[in-house]
Design a protein around this motif. Structure first.
Motif, PDB file in Angstrom:
ATOM      1  N   VAL A  67      -6.581  -8.890  -2.953  1.00 24.87           N
ATOM      2  CA  VAL A  67      -5.411  -8.048  -3.211  1.00 24.87           C
ATOM      3  C   VAL A  67      -4.910  -8.280  -4.630  1.00 24.87           C
ATOM      4  CG1 VAL A  67      -2.974  -7.718  -2.630  1.00 24.87           C
ATOM      5  CG2 VAL A  67      -4.684  -7.761  -0.817  1.00 24.87           C
ATOM      6  N   TRP A  94       0.818  -1.222   0.000  1.00 30.24           N
ATOM      7  CA  TRP A  94       0.000   0.000   0.000  1.00 30.24           C
ATOM      8  C   TRP A  94       0.848   1.268   0.000  1.00 30.24           C
ATOM      9  CZ3 TRP A  94       0.097   3.757   3.781  1.00 30.24           C
ATOM     10  CH2 TRP A  94       0.633   3.418   5.019  1.00 30.24           C
ATOM     11  N   ILE A 132      -6.164  -1.703  -0.351  1.00 28.94           N
ATOM     12  CA  ILE A 132      -5.250  -2.769   0.065  1.00 28.94           C
ATOM     13  C   ILE A 132      -5.107  -2.800   1.582  1.00 28.94           C
ATOM     14  CG2 ILE A 132      -2.833  -3.499   0.016  1.00 28.94           C
ATOM     15  CD1 ILE A 132      -2.766  -2.673  -2.923  1.00 28.94           C
ATOM     16  N   VAL A 133      -4.989  -1.636   2.213  1.00 27.75           N
ATOM     17  CA  VAL A 133      -4.925  -1.613   3.683  1.00 27.75           C
ATOM     18  C   VAL A 133      -6.188  -2.231   4.274  1.00 27.75           C
ATOM     19  CG1 VAL A 133      -4.784  -0.169   5.737  1.00 27.75           C
ATOM     20  CG2 VAL A 133      -3.414   0.398   3.749  1.00 27.75           C
ATOM     21  N   GLU A 140      -6.297   2.743  -4.549  1.00 29.75           N
ATOM     22  CA  GLU A 140      -5.652   1.431  -4.499  1.00 29.75           C
ATOM     23  C   GLU A 140      -4.971   1.208  -3.147  1.00 29.75           C
ATOM     24  OE1 GLU A 140      -2.712  -1.375  -7.166  1.00 29.75           O
ATOM     25  OE2 GLU A 140      -2.338   0.771  -7.156  1.00 29.75           O
ATOM     26  N   ALA A 141      -4.230   2.206  -2.678  1.00 28.53           N
ATOM     27  CA  ALA A 141      -3.527   2.072  -1.401  1.00 28.53           C
ATOM     28  C   ALA A 141      -4.506   1.819  -0.259  1.00 28.53           C
ATOM     29  CB  ALA A 141      -2.709   3.336  -1.127  1.00 28.53           C
TER      30      ALA A 141
END
Length: 522
Positions: free
Chosen positions: A89, A11, A130-131, A126-127
Protein backbone atom coordinates in the motif's frame (compact mmCIF):
# COMPACT_ATOMS: atom_id res chain seq x y z
CA UNK A 1 -9.63 8.36 15.75
CA UNK A 2 -9.72 4.71 16.86
CA UNK A 3 -12.94 4.11 14.91
CA UNK A 4 -11.88 6.00 11.81
CA UNK A 5 -12.18 3.75 8.71
CA UNK A 6 -8.60 4.21 7.55
CA UNK A 7 -8.63 1.45 4.93
CA UNK A 8 -11.91 2.58 3.41
CA UNK A 9 -10.56 6.13 3.21
CA UNK A 10 -7.45 4.87 1.42
CA UNK A 11 -9.42 3.63 -1.58
CA UNK A 12 -12.48 5.90 -1.37
CA UNK A 13 -10.47 9.12 -1.73
CA UNK A 14 -9.04 8.25 -5.18
CA UNK A 15 -12.36 6.74 -6.28
CA UNK A 16 -14.33 9.89 -5.44
CA UNK A 17 -11.58 12.08 -6.88
CA UNK A 18 -11.74 10.13 -10.15
CA UNK A 19 -15.43 10.97 -10.42
CA UNK A 20 -14.74 14.63 -9.70
CA UNK A 21 -11.96 14.76 -12.29
CA UNK A 22 -14.30 13.34 -14.93
CA UNK A 23 -16.95 16.05 -14.40
CA UNK A 24 -14.60 19.01 -14.11
CA UNK A 25 -14.96 21.62 -16.86
CA UNK A 26 -12.60 21.12 -19.79
CA UNK A 27 -11.84 24.79 -20.46
CA UNK A 28 -8.40 24.07 -19.04
CA UNK A 29 -6.45 20.90 -18.42
CA UNK A 30 -4.94 22.13 -15.17
CA UNK A 31 -7.88 21.62 -12.76
CA UNK A 32 -8.12 17.92 -13.63
CA UNK A 33 -4.38 17.44 -13.20
CA UNK A 34 -4.26 19.35 -9.92
CA UNK A 35 -7.26 17.49 -8.50
CA UNK A 36 -5.81 14.10 -9.38
CA UNK A 37 -2.42 14.95 -7.91
CA UNK A 38 -4.02 16.40 -4.78
CA UNK A 39 -6.06 13.23 -4.24
CA UNK A 40 -2.98 11.04 -4.72
CA UNK A 41 -1.10 13.10 -2.14
CA UNK A 42 -3.99 12.74 0.32
CA UNK A 43 -3.77 8.96 -0.14
CA UNK A 44 -0.04 9.16 0.56
CA UNK A 45 -0.70 11.07 3.79
CA UNK A 46 -3.33 8.51 4.84
CA UNK A 47 -0.98 5.63 4.06
CA UNK A 48 1.77 7.20 6.14
CA UNK A 49 -0.70 7.71 9.01
CA UNK A 50 -1.66 4.03 8.81
CA UNK A 51 2.01 3.00 8.77
CA UNK A 52 2.78 5.11 11.84
CA UNK A 53 -0.07 3.48 13.77
CA UNK A 54 0.68 -0.06 12.61
CA UNK A 55 1.95 -2.30 15.40
CA UNK A 56 4.40 -4.80 13.93
CA UNK A 57 4.19 -6.89 17.08
CA UNK A 58 0.41 -6.81 17.31
CA UNK A 59 -2.41 -8.71 15.64
CA UNK A 60 -1.80 -10.24 12.24
CA UNK A 61 -4.53 -8.12 10.61
CA UNK A 62 -5.02 -4.57 11.87
CA UNK A 63 -7.43 -1.69 11.09
CA UNK A 64 -10.04 -4.38 10.46
CA UNK A 65 -13.41 -3.21 9.11
CA UNK A 66 -16.24 -5.71 8.79
CA UNK A 67 -19.73 -5.08 7.43
CA UNK A 68 -22.35 -7.20 5.73
CA UNK A 69 -22.29 -7.03 1.95
CA UNK A 70 -24.23 -9.96 0.47
CA UNK A 71 -25.47 -11.96 3.49
CA UNK A 72 -27.18 -14.58 1.31
CA UNK A 73 -23.77 -15.56 -0.11
CA UNK A 74 -21.79 -15.15 3.10
CA UNK A 75 -19.85 -12.28 1.48
CA UNK A 76 -18.82 -9.30 3.56
CA UNK A 77 -17.08 -5.98 3.20
CA UNK A 78 -14.08 -7.06 5.27
CA UNK A 79 -10.81 -5.15 5.18
CA UNK A 80 -7.62 -5.69 7.12
CA UNK A 81 -3.93 -4.98 6.83
CA UNK A 82 -0.87 -7.07 7.62
CA UNK A 83 2.76 -6.09 7.20
CA UNK A 84 3.00 -7.37 3.62
CA UNK A 85 -0.08 -5.46 2.51
CA UNK A 86 1.16 -2.35 4.34
CA UNK A 87 4.44 -2.39 2.39
CA UNK A 88 2.58 -2.63 -0.92
CA UNK A 89 0.00 0.00 0.00
CA UNK A 90 2.86 2.37 0.82
CA UNK A 91 4.54 1.53 -2.51
CA UNK A 92 1.30 2.33 -4.34
CA UNK A 93 0.75 5.55 -2.41
CA UNK A 94 4.30 6.74 -3.12
CA UNK A 95 4.39 5.85 -6.81
CA UNK A 96 1.01 7.14 -8.01
CA UNK A 97 1.66 10.87 -7.38
CA UNK A 98 5.09 10.52 -8.98
CA UNK A 99 3.53 8.82 -12.01
CA UNK A 100 0.94 11.57 -12.32
CA UNK A 101 3.74 14.15 -12.38
CA UNK A 102 5.73 12.04 -14.85
CA UNK A 103 2.69 11.80 -17.14
CA UNK A 104 1.71 15.45 -16.65
CA UNK A 105 1.97 16.17 -20.38
CA UNK A 106 1.04 12.74 -21.76
CA UNK A 107 -2.44 13.82 -22.83
CA UNK A 108 -1.72 17.48 -23.64
CA UNK A 109 -1.94 16.92 -27.39
CA UNK A 110 -5.39 15.34 -27.05
CA UNK A 111 -8.83 16.73 -26.45
CA UNK A 112 -9.22 18.24 -23.00
CA UNK A 113 -11.87 15.70 -22.06
CA UNK A 114 -9.29 12.97 -22.73
CA UNK A 115 -6.92 14.65 -20.27
CA UNK A 116 -9.59 14.37 -17.59
CA UNK A 117 -10.13 10.74 -18.52
CA UNK A 118 -6.42 9.93 -18.43
CA UNK A 119 -5.93 11.22 -14.89
CA UNK A 120 -9.21 9.78 -13.64
CA UNK A 121 -8.21 6.32 -14.86
CA UNK A 122 -4.99 6.50 -12.85
CA UNK A 123 -6.99 7.21 -9.70
CA UNK A 124 -9.40 4.37 -10.44
CA UNK A 125 -6.54 1.91 -10.76
CA UNK A 126 -5.05 3.15 -7.49
CA UNK A 127 -8.36 2.69 -5.66
CA UNK A 128 -8.88 -0.85 -6.98
CA UNK A 129 -5.33 -1.94 -6.27
CA UNK A 130 -5.56 -0.74 -2.68
CA UNK A 131 -8.80 -2.67 -2.13
CA UNK A 132 -7.10 -5.79 -3.51
CA UNK A 133 -4.28 -5.42 -0.99
CA UNK A 134 -6.54 -4.93 2.05
CA UNK A 135 -9.53 -7.17 1.24
CA UNK A 136 -10.14 -10.03 3.68
CA UNK A 137 -13.13 -11.41 1.78
CA UNK A 138 -12.34 -13.67 -1.17
CA UNK A 139 -15.26 -12.45 -3.30
CA UNK A 140 -14.48 -8.79 -2.57
CA UNK A 141 -10.89 -9.38 -3.62
CA UNK A 142 -11.98 -11.11 -6.82
CA UNK A 143 -14.32 -8.28 -7.83
CA UNK A 144 -11.59 -5.65 -7.61
CA UNK A 145 -8.91 -7.99 -8.97
CA UNK A 146 -10.95 -8.14 -12.17
CA UNK A 147 -12.34 -4.59 -12.12
CA UNK A 148 -8.88 -3.02 -12.31
CA UNK A 149 -8.51 -4.50 -15.80
CA UNK A 150 -11.06 -2.01 -17.15
CA UNK A 151 -9.23 1.26 -16.39
CA UNK A 152 -5.92 -0.37 -17.32
CA UNK A 153 -7.36 -1.45 -20.67
CA UNK A 154 -8.39 2.13 -21.47
CA UNK A 155 -5.08 3.54 -20.27
CA UNK A 156 -3.16 1.19 -22.57
CA UNK A 157 -5.54 1.30 -25.53
CA UNK A 158 -6.48 4.97 -25.36
CA UNK A 159 -3.05 6.51 -24.92
CA UNK A 160 0.37 5.51 -26.14
CA UNK A 161 1.95 4.09 -29.28
CA UNK A 162 0.69 3.15 -32.71
CA UNK A 163 -0.06 -0.47 -31.76
CA UNK A 164 -1.66 0.36 -28.43
CA UNK A 165 -5.07 -1.07 -29.35
CA UNK A 166 -3.69 -4.53 -30.12
CA UNK A 167 -1.56 -4.46 -26.97
CA UNK A 168 -4.57 -3.48 -24.86
CA UNK A 169 -6.73 -6.26 -26.29
CA UNK A 170 -4.00 -8.84 -25.65
CA UNK A 171 -3.59 -7.57 -22.09
CA UNK A 172 -7.33 -7.79 -21.49
CA UNK A 173 -7.86 -11.22 -23.05
CA UNK A 174 -5.00 -12.87 -21.16
CA UNK A 175 -6.11 -11.44 -17.83
CA UNK A 176 -9.80 -12.10 -18.44
CA UNK A 177 -9.12 -15.76 -19.18
CA UNK A 178 -7.15 -16.00 -15.95
CA UNK A 179 -9.91 -14.21 -14.08
CA UNK A 180 -12.64 -16.48 -15.42
CA UNK A 181 -10.74 -19.57 -14.34
CA UNK A 182 -10.27 -17.99 -10.94
CA UNK A 183 -14.01 -17.26 -10.75
CA UNK A 184 -14.71 -20.97 -11.16
CA UNK A 185 -12.23 -21.64 -8.34
CA UNK A 186 -13.86 -18.99 -6.13
CA UNK A 187 -17.27 -20.62 -6.66
CA UNK A 188 -15.75 -24.02 -5.95
CA UNK A 189 -14.18 -22.73 -2.74
CA UNK A 190 -17.57 -21.37 -1.63
CA UNK A 191 -19.19 -24.73 -2.36
CA UNK A 192 -16.54 -26.48 -0.25
CA UNK A 193 -17.24 -24.19 2.71
CA UNK A 194 -21.01 -24.57 2.26
CA UNK A 195 -20.72 -28.34 2.71
CA UNK A 196 -18.94 -28.01 6.04
CA UNK A 197 -21.98 -27.44 8.26
CA UNK A 198 -20.04 -28.33 11.39
CA UNK A 199 -17.38 -25.69 10.66
CA UNK A 200 -19.35 -22.88 9.00
CA UNK A 201 -22.97 -21.96 9.66
CA UNK A 202 -23.26 -21.48 5.88
CA UNK A 203 -21.00 -20.98 2.89
CA UNK A 204 -18.55 -18.14 3.42
CA UNK A 205 -16.03 -15.98 1.61
CA UNK A 206 -14.40 -14.78 4.84
CA UNK A 207 -10.70 -15.31 4.17
CA UNK A 208 -9.74 -15.62 7.83
CA UNK A 209 -12.38 -18.26 8.57
CA UNK A 210 -11.44 -20.35 5.54
CA UNK A 211 -7.73 -20.14 6.35
CA UNK A 212 -8.37 -21.24 9.94
CA UNK A 213 -10.33 -24.24 8.69
CA UNK A 214 -7.74 -25.10 6.05
CA UNK A 215 -4.82 -24.94 8.48
CA UNK A 216 -6.76 -27.14 10.92
CA UNK A 217 -7.57 -29.64 8.17
CA UNK A 218 -11.32 -29.02 8.55
CA UNK A 219 -12.28 -28.12 4.97
CA UNK A 220 -12.95 -31.79 4.41
CA UNK A 221 -12.68 -31.61 0.62
CA UNK A 222 -11.04 -34.19 -1.60
CA UNK A 223 -7.33 -33.30 -1.98
CA UNK A 224 -7.73 -33.54 -5.75
CA UNK A 225 -10.46 -30.89 -5.60
CA UNK A 226 -8.33 -28.60 -3.45
CA UNK A 227 -5.46 -29.07 -5.92
CA UNK A 228 -7.77 -28.02 -8.75
CA UNK A 229 -8.96 -24.97 -6.80
CA UNK A 230 -5.36 -24.01 -6.06
CA UNK A 231 -4.51 -24.20 -9.76
CA UNK A 232 -7.51 -22.02 -10.59
CA UNK A 233 -6.27 -19.28 -8.28
CA UNK A 234 -2.64 -19.76 -9.25
CA UNK A 235 -3.32 -19.51 -12.98
CA UNK A 236 -4.99 -16.11 -12.61
CA UNK A 237 -2.16 -14.81 -10.43
CA UNK A 238 0.51 -16.26 -12.74
CA UNK A 239 -0.97 -14.38 -15.69
CA UNK A 240 -1.12 -11.09 -13.82
CA UNK A 241 2.31 -11.47 -12.18
CA UNK A 242 3.42 -12.48 -14.95
CA UNK A 243 5.07 -15.90 -14.62
CA UNK A 244 6.66 -17.63 -17.61
CA UNK A 245 5.06 -18.86 -19.92
CA UNK A 246 2.01 -16.65 -19.21
CA UNK A 247 4.02 -13.45 -19.71
CA UNK A 248 3.67 -12.76 -23.42
CA UNK A 249 1.17 -9.93 -23.01
CA UNK A 250 3.58 -7.83 -20.93
CA UNK A 251 6.26 -6.60 -23.40
CA UNK A 252 3.74 -5.26 -25.92
CA UNK A 253 1.56 -3.65 -23.25
CA UNK A 254 4.59 -1.97 -21.63
CA UNK A 255 6.08 -0.69 -24.89
CA UNK A 256 2.85 0.61 -26.39
CA UNK A 257 1.69 2.39 -23.21
CA UNK A 258 2.86 5.77 -22.04
CA UNK A 259 5.84 5.34 -19.68
CA UNK A 260 3.70 6.35 -16.68
CA UNK A 261 1.04 3.78 -17.58
CA UNK A 262 3.65 1.08 -18.13
CA UNK A 263 5.14 1.71 -14.69
CA UNK A 264 1.65 1.72 -13.14
CA UNK A 265 1.14 -1.72 -14.68
CA UNK A 266 4.53 -3.31 -13.94
CA UNK A 267 5.35 -1.69 -10.60
CA UNK A 268 1.88 -1.66 -9.00
CA UNK A 269 -0.86 -3.67 -10.77
CA UNK A 270 1.27 -6.74 -11.44
CA UNK A 271 2.23 -6.86 -7.74
CA UNK A 272 -1.36 -7.83 -6.98
CA UNK A 273 -0.59 -11.18 -8.62
CA UNK A 274 2.49 -11.95 -6.51
CA UNK A 275 0.84 -10.60 -3.36
CA UNK A 276 -2.16 -12.86 -3.98
CA UNK A 277 0.11 -15.90 -4.29
CA UNK A 278 1.34 -15.21 -0.76
CA UNK A 279 -2.05 -14.49 0.72
CA UNK A 280 -4.47 -16.75 -1.15
CA UNK A 281 -2.60 -19.61 -2.81
CA UNK A 282 -0.40 -20.48 0.15
CA UNK A 283 -2.82 -19.87 3.01
CA UNK A 284 -6.07 -21.19 1.50
CA UNK A 285 -4.41 -24.29 0.03
CA UNK A 286 -1.33 -25.14 2.12
CA UNK A 287 -1.14 -28.79 1.04
CA UNK A 288 -1.67 -28.01 -2.64
CA UNK A 289 0.95 -25.26 -2.42
CA UNK A 290 3.50 -27.76 -1.15
CA UNK A 291 2.51 -30.25 -3.85
CA UNK A 292 2.97 -27.82 -6.72
CA UNK A 293 5.83 -25.75 -5.28
CA UNK A 294 8.62 -27.63 -7.13
CA UNK A 295 6.88 -27.09 -10.47
CA UNK A 296 6.28 -23.40 -9.81
CA UNK A 297 9.87 -22.95 -8.67
CA UNK A 298 10.97 -24.52 -11.97
CA UNK A 299 8.81 -22.09 -13.97
CA UNK A 300 10.14 -19.17 -11.92
CA UNK A 301 13.76 -20.14 -12.62
CA UNK A 302 13.01 -20.48 -16.33
CA UNK A 303 11.43 -17.02 -16.25
CA UNK A 304 14.46 -15.55 -14.47
CA UNK A 305 16.90 -16.78 -17.09
CA UNK A 306 14.53 -16.35 -20.04
CA UNK A 307 13.74 -12.71 -19.23
CA UNK A 308 17.41 -11.85 -18.77
CA UNK A 309 18.54 -13.56 -21.99
CA UNK A 310 15.83 -11.92 -24.07
CA UNK A 311 16.64 -8.53 -22.54
CA UNK A 312 20.21 -8.86 -23.83
CA UNK A 313 18.96 -9.39 -27.37
CA UNK A 314 16.60 -6.41 -27.56
CA UNK A 315 17.12 -3.45 -29.88
CA UNK A 316 14.28 -1.42 -28.32
CA UNK A 317 15.22 0.28 -25.04
CA UNK A 318 11.70 0.10 -23.58
CA UNK A 319 11.20 -3.53 -24.56
CA UNK A 320 14.54 -4.38 -22.97
CA UNK A 321 13.41 -2.94 -19.64
CA UNK A 322 10.08 -4.76 -19.93
CA UNK A 323 11.89 -8.10 -20.27
CA UNK A 324 13.97 -7.36 -17.18
CA UNK A 325 10.70 -7.24 -15.23
CA UNK A 326 9.86 -10.79 -16.34
CA UNK A 327 13.18 -11.90 -14.87
CA UNK A 328 12.57 -9.98 -11.64
CA UNK A 329 9.07 -11.38 -11.20
CA UNK A 330 10.65 -14.80 -11.48
CA UNK A 331 12.79 -13.98 -8.45
CA UNK A 332 9.74 -12.81 -6.51
CA UNK A 333 7.77 -15.99 -7.24
CA UNK A 334 10.84 -18.13 -6.55
CA UNK A 335 11.11 -16.70 -3.04
CA UNK A 336 7.39 -17.13 -2.36
CA UNK A 337 7.34 -20.83 -3.21
CA UNK A 338 10.66 -21.59 -1.56
CA UNK A 339 8.48 -21.36 1.57
CA UNK A 340 11.24 -20.12 3.86
CA UNK A 341 11.29 -17.01 6.00
CA UNK A 342 14.23 -15.53 4.09
CA UNK A 343 12.67 -16.32 0.73
CA UNK A 344 9.26 -14.84 1.47
CA UNK A 345 10.66 -11.80 3.28
CA UNK A 346 12.99 -11.26 0.34
CA UNK A 347 10.10 -11.61 -2.11
CA UNK A 348 8.02 -9.00 -0.32
CA UNK A 349 10.97 -6.63 -0.13
CA UNK A 350 11.65 -7.40 -3.81
CA UNK A 351 8.11 -6.32 -4.71
CA UNK A 352 8.80 -2.93 -3.17
CA UNK A 353 12.32 -2.56 -4.55
CA UNK A 354 11.35 -3.72 -8.02
CA UNK A 355 8.59 -1.13 -8.03
CA UNK A 356 11.07 1.63 -7.21
CA UNK A 357 13.87 0.52 -9.55
CA UNK A 358 11.61 -0.24 -12.52
CA UNK A 359 9.80 3.07 -12.05
CA UNK A 360 13.09 4.96 -12.06
CA UNK A 361 14.62 3.16 -15.05
CA UNK A 362 11.50 3.08 -17.21
CA UNK A 363 10.57 6.71 -16.56
CA UNK A 364 14.07 8.00 -17.24
CA UNK A 365 14.17 5.96 -20.44
CA UNK A 366 10.77 7.42 -21.31
CA UNK A 367 12.07 10.96 -20.79
CA UNK A 368 14.96 10.15 -23.14
CA UNK A 369 12.72 8.62 -25.81
CA UNK A 370 10.38 11.63 -25.69
CA UNK A 371 13.35 13.88 -26.53
CA UNK A 372 14.77 11.79 -29.37
CA UNK A 373 11.51 10.37 -30.74
CA UNK A 374 12.70 6.76 -31.11
CA UNK A 375 13.04 3.67 -28.92
CA UNK A 376 15.82 2.15 -31.06
CA UNK A 377 18.99 1.68 -29.00
CA UNK A 378 21.14 2.09 -32.15
CA UNK A 379 19.83 5.65 -32.62
CA UNK A 380 21.57 6.84 -29.46
CA UNK A 381 25.14 7.33 -28.30
CA UNK A 382 27.01 10.01 -26.40
CA UNK A 383 23.99 11.16 -24.43
CA UNK A 384 26.07 11.67 -21.28
CA UNK A 385 27.94 14.47 -23.05
CA UNK A 386 24.80 16.50 -23.73
CA UNK A 387 22.57 15.40 -20.82
CA UNK A 388 24.83 14.37 -17.92
CA UNK A 389 22.12 14.40 -15.24
CA UNK A 390 19.85 12.21 -17.35
CA UNK A 391 22.73 9.81 -18.00
CA UNK A 392 23.78 9.76 -14.35
CA UNK A 393 20.31 9.03 -13.04
CA UNK A 394 19.85 6.37 -15.71
CA UNK A 395 23.07 4.72 -14.55
CA UNK A 396 22.01 4.65 -10.89
CA UNK A 397 18.59 3.22 -11.81
CA UNK A 398 20.27 0.64 -14.05
CA UNK A 399 22.71 -0.40 -11.34
CA UNK A 400 19.76 -0.84 -8.99
CA UNK A 401 18.08 -3.04 -11.60
CA UNK A 402 21.13 -5.31 -11.76
CA UNK A 403 21.10 -5.48 -7.92
CA UNK A 404 24.37 -3.70 -7.21
CA UNK A 405 25.29 -3.96 -3.50
CA UNK A 406 24.38 -0.75 -1.71
CA UNK A 407 21.16 -0.32 -3.68
CA UNK A 408 17.80 -1.67 -2.53
CA UNK A 409 17.22 -4.63 -4.90
CA UNK A 410 20.48 -6.29 -3.82
CA UNK A 411 19.20 -7.11 -0.34
CA UNK A 412 15.90 -8.54 -1.56
CA UNK A 413 17.57 -10.63 -4.27
CA UNK A 414 20.15 -11.91 -1.79
CA UNK A 415 17.42 -12.94 0.66
CA UNK A 416 15.49 -14.74 -2.08
CA UNK A 417 18.56 -16.69 -3.20
CA UNK A 418 19.59 -17.60 0.36
CA UNK A 419 16.04 -18.63 1.25
CA UNK A 420 15.73 -20.70 -1.91
CA UNK A 421 19.12 -22.39 -1.54
CA UNK A 422 18.17 -23.97 1.78
CA UNK A 423 15.29 -25.86 0.13
CA UNK A 424 16.01 -25.87 -3.64
CA UNK A 425 19.79 -25.50 -4.03
CA UNK A 426 19.87 -26.30 -7.75
CA UNK A 427 17.19 -23.70 -8.50
CA UNK A 428 19.10 -21.09 -6.48
CA UNK A 429 22.35 -21.81 -8.32
CA UNK A 430 20.70 -21.52 -11.74
CA UNK A 431 18.90 -18.33 -10.72
CA UNK A 432 22.22 -16.82 -9.67
CA UNK A 433 23.28 -16.84 -13.33
CA UNK A 434 20.82 -13.98 -13.86
CA UNK A 435 23.14 -11.73 -11.85
CA UNK A 436 25.75 -12.00 -14.60
CA UNK A 437 23.14 -11.64 -17.34
CA UNK A 438 21.72 -8.54 -15.65
CA UNK A 439 25.15 -6.93 -15.64
CA UNK A 440 25.43 -7.64 -19.36
CA UNK A 441 22.10 -6.15 -20.43
CA UNK A 442 22.30 -3.06 -18.20
CA UNK A 443 25.93 -2.12 -18.72
CA UNK A 444 25.81 -2.85 -22.44
CA UNK A 445 22.65 -0.74 -22.72
CA UNK A 446 24.33 2.12 -20.90
CA UNK A 447 27.42 1.84 -23.09
CA UNK A 448 25.43 1.93 -26.34
CA UNK A 449 23.09 4.73 -25.32
CA UNK A 450 25.09 7.02 -23.07
CA UNK A 451 28.80 6.69 -23.91
CA UNK A 452 30.88 7.32 -27.01
CA UNK A 453 30.67 10.23 -29.40
CA UNK A 454 27.37 12.09 -29.58
CA UNK A 455 25.61 11.57 -32.90
CA UNK A 456 24.51 14.77 -34.60
CA UNK A 457 20.85 13.92 -34.01
CA UNK A 458 21.54 13.57 -30.27
CA UNK A 459 23.32 16.88 -29.75
CA UNK A 460 20.03 18.68 -29.10
CA UNK A 461 18.87 16.26 -26.39
CA UNK A 462 18.24 18.42 -23.33
CA UNK A 463 18.87 17.39 -19.77
CA UNK A 464 16.21 16.61 -17.17
CA UNK A 465 13.93 19.52 -16.33
CA UNK A 466 12.70 20.32 -12.78
CA UNK A 467 9.40 18.42 -13.19
CA UNK A 468 11.32 15.29 -14.20
CA UNK A 469 13.80 15.70 -11.35
CA UNK A 470 10.87 15.87 -8.93
CA UNK A 471 9.88 12.41 -10.18
CA UNK A 472 13.31 10.81 -10.35
CA UNK A 473 14.98 12.14 -7.20
CA UNK A 474 12.66 10.49 -4.61
CA UNK A 475 12.95 7.16 -6.40
CA UNK A 476 16.75 7.22 -6.41
CA UNK A 477 16.89 8.40 -2.80
CA UNK A 478 14.58 5.55 -1.77
CA UNK A 479 16.74 3.02 -3.65
CA UNK A 480 19.85 4.23 -1.82
CA UNK A 481 18.25 4.50 1.63
CA UNK A 482 16.60 1.07 1.45
CA UNK A 483 19.85 -0.32 0.08
CA UNK A 484 21.71 0.52 3.27
CA UNK A 485 18.84 0.50 5.79
CA UNK A 486 15.92 -1.81 4.87
CA UNK A 487 15.03 -2.37 8.55
CA UNK A 488 11.80 -0.28 8.58
CA UNK A 489 10.24 -2.52 5.92
CA UNK A 490 11.70 -5.75 7.27
CA UNK A 491 10.33 -4.99 10.74
CA UNK A 492 6.74 -5.02 9.48
CA UNK A 493 7.18 -7.77 6.89
CA UNK A 494 8.94 -10.37 9.07
CA UNK A 495 6.02 -10.96 11.49
CA UNK A 496 3.57 -11.28 8.58
CA UNK A 497 5.80 -13.85 6.90
CA UNK A 498 6.07 -15.69 10.21
CA UNK A 499 2.27 -15.88 10.42
CA UNK A 500 2.09 -17.30 6.89
CA UNK A 501 4.68 -19.99 7.59
CA UNK A 502 2.86 -21.01 10.76
CA UNK A 503 -0.44 -21.12 8.85
CA UNK A 504 0.97 -23.40 6.15
CA UNK A 505 2.93 -25.42 8.73
CA UNK A 506 6.35 -24.76 7.21
CA UNK A 507 9.63 -24.26 9.00
CA UNK A 508 12.98 -23.16 7.67
CA UNK A 509 15.17 -26.19 6.88
CA UNK A 510 17.67 -26.86 9.64
CA UNK A 511 21.20 -25.90 8.62
CA UNK A 512 23.53 -28.77 7.82
CA UNK A 513 26.69 -28.46 9.89
CA UNK A 514 29.61 -30.83 10.00
CA UNK A 515 30.19 -31.87 13.63
CA UNK A 516 33.26 -33.76 14.74
CA UNK A 517 33.29 -36.22 17.61
CA UNK A 518 36.66 -37.76 18.14
CA UNK A 519 37.65 -36.90 14.58
CA UNK A 520 34.52 -38.40 13.05
CA UNK A 521 32.21 -36.17 10.95
CA UNK A 522 28.48 -36.52 11.64
Amino acid sequence: MDNFPWLTALWLVPLVAAGIVMILPTRSQQPAKATALGAALVVLVLAIAVAVQFDSGGEQYQFVESHEWIPAFGAGYILGLDGIALALVLLTAVLVPLLLIAGWQDADDRARRETNTYFALFLLVEAMVIVSFVALDVLLFYVFFEAMLIPMYFLIGGFGGAKRSAAAVKFLLYNLVGGLIMLAAVIGLYAVTARQGDVFSAGTFDFRAIVAAASAGELGADPALLNALFLGFMFAFAVKAPLWPFHTWLPNAAVESTPATAVLMMAIVDKVGTFAMLRYCLQLFPEASSTFAPYIVTLAVIGIVYGAVLAIGQTDVMRLIAYTSISHFGFIILGIFAMTSQGQTGSTLYMVNHGLSTAALFLIAGFLVSRRGTRAIAAYGGVQKVAPVLAGTFLVAGLATLSLPGLAPFISEFLVLIGTYTRYPVAAVIATSALVLAAIYILWLYQRVMTGPAAKENEKIRDLVPRELVVVTPLLVALIVLGVYPKPILDVVDPAVGHILVTIDKQDPAPTVAVTDGGTHK
